[in-house]
Design an enzyme around this catalytic site. Structure first.
Site, PDB file in Angstrom:
ATOM      1  N   GLU A 192      41.256   3.545  20.307  1.00 23.63           N
ATOM      2  CA  GLU A 192      40.177   4.151  20.733  1.00 23.63           C
ATOM      3  C   GLU A 192      40.886   5.025  22.183  1.00 23.63           C
ATOM      4  O   GLU A 192      40.546   6.090  22.524  1.00 23.63           O
ATOM      5  CB  GLU A 192      39.258   3.232  21.298  1.00 23.63           C
ATOM      6  CG  GLU A 192      38.305   2.928  20.011  1.00 23.63           C
ATOM      7  CD  GLU A 192      36.913   1.929  20.303  1.00 23.63           C
ATOM      8  OE1 GLU A 192      36.203   1.877  19.660  1.00 23.63           O
ATOM      9  OE2 GLU A 192      37.138   1.066  21.282  1.00 23.63           O
ATOM     10  N   HIS A 459      19.950  17.326   3.600  1.00 28.43           N
ATOM     11  CA  HIS A 459      20.743  18.295   3.426  1.00 28.43           C
ATOM     12  C   HIS A 459      20.521  19.589   4.474  1.00 28.43           C
ATOM     13  O   HIS A 459      19.261  19.716   4.820  1.00 28.43           O
ATOM     14  CB  HIS A 459      20.568  19.266   2.173  1.00 28.43           C
ATOM     15  CG  HIS A 459      21.725  20.092   1.862  1.00 28.43           C
ATOM     16  ND1 HIS A 459      23.136  19.863   1.592  1.00 28.43           N
ATOM     17  CD2 HIS A 459      21.506  21.508   1.742  1.00 28.43           C
ATOM     18  CE1 HIS A 459      23.735  21.129   1.437  1.00 28.43           C
ATOM     19  NE2 HIS A 459      22.797  22.158   1.728  1.00 28.43           N
TER      20      HIS A 459
END
Length: 470
Positions: A192, A459
């Site tokens: 990270e 979608h």
């Protein structure tokens, strides 16, 4: 400072996430007399030198990436000066300080006695508390919780000059964005930090001992994120080890002598070296051995799923136990413990379920994982009893960008048995952190591939790929 109580129902050693949650529930919900002892800042690792300031820094890195990406969408962003890391750091510090104050206020609201000081176990019912002014008080407690957490493991003693580096806590003390930074480690902390530094413009070198990093994750994640870091320009030193660290007394710059897959080398003009090579439980010098509390070979307190230690009336949870070192796990364990100890009969068997705990790495790209990796699933169920569904695609976010600027997205579902129960889900790509929570609920409930298939896709999203896998 007012005298502290000499008797209490529940004495909690450690003011991190788990200890705070347990003490507050015991007192605020069930009316137990609770006391919490903390020698540093309230909130523990997560609030002060972990999840919270890390995510704030990740957000800054994400904004830097968005500014770069905006050009592909027709924006012309003029930066009048470089990113002001110093002002950002001070503002982040102020935010954390406000959180410390909120935690203290919440303890007051729940009538938990808060003592800033040090605690040492004397017996199964006694703790010696030393306050900031040196006053020592013996407190008798019906129940004692040890939730002292862990600390970053220091640089290896066998490497000359390792003390010239800093640990992951020291990351949050850096005042100026380094021009060149080196990190050692293969876990999520090193990965990270490396991703953030690189996105913010530092020349970033990451040293690790194998061909890939994040080695507790599924091989798809290991290989995918390692390859993406190379694409993004992080200087990866695979199969590496360090032999010596030197500091130029005139410039303060570091030189790191190392060996990696390409042979011996040295990295010069390094502003900061960060050791991110693991964490150590803070179990020394708090009286655990004297009180008879059993530790494992790594120094973690041995505790069962109900937080019981080897000594009656002494309990332990969180990172100090080394089981699942995640803040939400410690909070859940703390609350369940308070319910069992001080709540009504209905709570006497409640505990945390340590299986199927979702976890996220705020890498570049984000990573989400829940359940078994593919090798773990093969070992548990046998390869012939598994069905693996995988997909790799380019998220629509990158539609307007040149090929060299497009990041990867990879998803994997691991299903077991004829019913194809989902026993592992692994995702990497934009939005994986937020996406995993909902899928985590489904898997915790025992979802099958058929359940995934029966959910209508949303979608256009990346997440829809997980319910349309073939």
């Amino acid at each position: 400072m007012a005298p502290i109580s000499t008797e209490t129902d529940y004495l909690v050693i450690g003011g991190g996430s788990g200890g705070l949650a347990s003490a507050r529930m015991a007192s605020g919900k069930f009316g137990a007399k609770a006391m919490i002892i903390e020698s540093s800042r309230l909130g523990g690792t997560c609030v002060n030198v972990g999840c919270v300031p890390k995510k704030v820094t990740f957000n800054a890195a994400a904004i830097a990436e968005a500014i770069h990406d905006s050009k592909a969408y027709g924006f012309s962003v003029q930066e009048t000066k470089p990113f002001d890391f110093t002002s950002f750091k001070h503002k982040r510090d102020a935010y954390i300080k406000r959180l410390n104050g909120i935690y203290e206020k919440n303890l007051g609201n729940d009538k938990v006695e808060y003592v800033h000081g040090w605690a040492r176990l004397l017996s199964r019912n006694e703790v010696e508390v030393t306050t900031d002014d040196g006053t020592k008080t013996t407190v008798r407690a019906k129940k004692i919780l040890v939730a002292v957490g862990g600390e970053p493991t220091h640089g290896p003693d066998n490497i000359e000059g390792s003390n010239l580096g800093i640990n992951s806590d020291g990351f949050f003390d850096i005042e100026k964005l380094p021009k060149k930074v080196a990190l050692v480690g293969a876990g999520y902390i090193a990965v990270e930090f490396a991703g953030m530094f690189n996105a913010l413009g530092s020349e970033t070198h990451l040293f690790f001992r194998h061909d890939t990093f994040l080695r507790t994750f599924d091989p798809m994640i290991q290989e995918g994120v390692t390859n993406e870091y190379e694409r993004l320009g992080v200087k990866l030193h695979k199969n590496s080890s360090q032999s010596k660290v030197e500091k130029d007394p005139s410039t303060g710059k570091l030189t790191i002598h190392y060996k990696d897959g390409n042979g011996e080398g040295k990295l010069e003009d390094v502003d900061h070296l960060i050791w991110a090579i693991g964490r150590t439980p803070m179990t020394k010098n708090i009286g655990l051995e004297e009180a008879g509390v059993k530790l494992d070979s790594k120094g973690h307190i041995v505790a069962d799923d109900y937080q019981n230690t080897s000594v009656d009336n002494i309990y332990a949870l969180g990172d100090v136990c080394g089981k699942v070192e995640l803040t939400p796990v410690a909070i859940a364990a703390g609350r369940r413990l308070a319910e069992r100890l001080f709540g009504p009969e209905e709570f006497k068997s409640t505990r945390v379920d340590y299986s199927n705990v979702p976890s996220v790495v705020f890498a570049h790209p984000e990573v989400g994982s829940i359940g078994l990796t593919e090798p773990e699933a093969v070992e548990k169920y046998g390869k012939e009893n598994l069905t693996i569904y995988k997909t790799s695609f380019t998220a629509m976010y990158y539609a307007m960008m040149d090929p060299e600027d497009k990041g990867p997205t990879k998803y994997k579902l691991i299903c077991a048995g004829p019913e194809q129960k989902v026993v592992g889900l692994h995702i990497m790509g934009l939005g994986s952190g937020e996406m995993l929570q909902g899928f985590g609920v489904a898997i915790k409930m025992g979802a099958t591939k058929k359940d995934f298939d029966s959910c209508i896709a949303i979608h256009p999203t990346s997440a829809e790929e997980l319910v349309t896998l073939k």
